[in-house]
Design a protein around this motif. Structure first.
Motif, mmCIF file in Angstrom:
data_model
loop_
_atom_site.group_PDB
_atom_site.id
_atom_site.type_symbol
_atom_site.label_atom_id
_atom_site.label_comp_id
_atom_site.label_asym_id
_atom_site.label_seq_id
_atom_site.Cartn_x
_atom_site.Cartn_y
_atom_site.Cartn_z
ATOM 1 N N PHE A 269 8.541 -2.476 3.844
ATOM 2 C CA PHE A 269 8.692 -3.336 4.211
ATOM 3 C C PHE A 269 9.426 -4.175 5.098
ATOM 4 O O PHE A 269 9.897 -5.421 5.177
ATOM 5 C CB PHE A 269 7.644 -5.111 3.317
ATOM 6 N N ASN B 164 5.964 -0.217 -3.042
ATOM 7 C CA ASN B 164 4.112 0.424 -3.234
ATOM 8 C C ASN B 164 3.686 0.736 -3.914
ATOM 9 O O ASN B 164 3.566 1.859 -4.807
ATOM 10 C CB ASN B 164 4.390 1.025 -2.123
ATOM 11 N N GLU C 139 0.814 -1.426 -0.098
ATOM 12 C CA GLU C 139 0.148 -0.210 0.026
ATOM 13 C C GLU C 139 0.846 1.207 -0.098
ATOM 14 O O GLU C 139 1.143 2.390 -1.228
ATOM 15 C CB GLU C 139 -0.796 0.411 1.716
ATOM 16 N N HIS D 35 -3.759 -7.756 2.915
ATOM 17 C CA HIS D 35 -2.027 -6.942 3.818
ATOM 18 C C HIS D 35 -1.780 -7.705 4.813
ATOM 19 O O HIS D 35 -2.794 -8.611 5.662
ATOM 20 C CB HIS D 35 -2.528 -5.532 3.709
HETATM 21 N N1 URA Z 1 2.784 -1.780 4.215
HETATM 22 C C1 URA Z 1 3.162 -1.760 2.786
HETATM 23 O O1 URA Z 1 1.662 -2.233 2.441
HETATM 24 N N2 URA Z 1 4.005 -1.498 2.685
HETATM 25 C C2 URA Z 1 4.112 -0.689 3.069
HETATM 26 O O2 URA Z 1 6.198 -1.194 3.186
HETATM 27 C C3 URA Z 1 4.926 -1.583 4.747
HETATM 28 C C4 URA Z 1 3.839 -1.624 4.855
#
Ligand code: URA
Length: 309
Positions: free
Chosen positions: A179, A205, A166, A279
């Motif tokens: 992430f 993202n 996201e 997610h």
């Molecule tokens: N959530 C996401 O969607 N992307 C990221 O990079 C970290 C958390």
């Protein structure tokens, strides 16, 4: 020779000359002539023929039909095509009116997207160039003002598999990599359980800046960032994309369905197979959904010939 016989003779002559169809007006004229001619004893019966094409049906009959003679000339065996003949299929000659609906000869399918076929070095250079532009980007005033840094993407520039999330969270905003926070830790576990490594994937993202308070990206922010996402997809040229969560799925595919409805199948995005699942942040809040993601990963990996237990 009376009129009807003359018409018959004309049809015979046309047929033996290899004429397979005649202009609609002419056919209609012949049909009318046959119907209005005085009855005569047939001396040279015309071979039975299939029913006339509707478009060539004679005008409404005002007199009894005398003959079963056709309104169109019976298709003769197709003459062998001369070198100058068009390459349109000729196995079933059609009357002129019907030819309007004839399918054109096969048109070669255009490639779904340009195949860049870049070398690894070219990909690295191209991604570096886009990342440099992203680092300077101020399209979203609020995000540009509040971010510590942009979070472009990470991983193998020649990856077959691309993950799209996201937007960066607080940890990602500080470290400049997607992430790496709590959701990222869970994603790492999913990656390992799926017999993958982070090094063989490319991860990015929908947004390259953190929305304040981790709010959902606004549509105009996603639109502003789309050019960069498109450039990453075009450069990596993956075979598969996994969209993590509804923001990734809905923005990439430009649809509004809920993630629950998008799971469990592949979508085609410019020739890339796209799978959507929950997610990791959602899994942290709703652990019961982990089994669904596991089913999705089994389905996903099976497409690559990898069976997960
Ligand atoms: N959530 C996401 O969607 N992307 C990221 O990079 C970290 C958390």
């Amino acid at each position: 020779m009376n009129r009807q016989r003359a018409v018959r003779q004309m049809l015979e002559d046309l047929r033996s000359a290899g004429v397979t169809h005649v202009p609609a007006d002419f056919a209609r004229e012949l049909a009318t002539a046959l119907q209005t001619a005085p009855a005569e004893k047939r001396t040279a019966p015309v071979a039975p023929t299939p029913a006339a094409k509707p478009s060539l049906a004679p005008a409404p009959r005002t007199q009894p039909v005398v003959s079963t003679a056709p309104a169109v000339v019976t298709p003769a065996p197709a003459p062998s095509a001369s070198p100058a003949a068009p390459t349109v299929a000729r196995s079933a000659p059609v009357a002129p009116a019907a030819s309007l609906f004839e399918k054109p000869a096969a048109i070669p399918a255009a490639p779904a997207r340009p195949c860049l076929n870049l070398t690894r070095d070219e990909r690295v250079a191209q991604l570096k160039d886009v990342a440099a532009r992203v680092a300077q980007c101020t399209r979203c005033e609020e995000l540009a003002r509040t971010r510590h840094q942009t979070v472009f993407g990470v991983g193998n520039p020649e990856a077959e598999i691309m993950f799209i999330g996201e937007a960066p969270g607080a940890d990602e905003d500080r470290q400049g990599e997607p992430f790496v926070g709590a959701a990222g830790q869970l994603l790492n576990k999913i990656i390992t359980a799926s017999k993958l490594t982070r090094e063989e994937i490319y991860i990015c993202n929908i947004l390259r800046c953190r929305p304040p308070g981790n709010r959902t990206p606004a549509p105009d922010e996603a639109a502003n960032c789309r050019e960069y996402l498109d450039a990453q997809i075009a450069t990596i040229n993956p075979k598969y994309i996994v969209c993590w969560g509804s923001v990734a799925a809905q923005n990439l595919l430009n649809i509004t369905s809920s993630i629950g409805k998008l799971r469990g199948k592949f979508f085609d995005y410019q020739g890339i197979k796209v799978m959507c699942t929950y997610h990791p942040s959602y899994l942290l809040r709703t652990p019961t959904a982990k089994k669904d993601v596991w089913e999705d990963m089994k389905f996903f990996r099976r497409a690559q010939g990898v069976e997960l237990q």
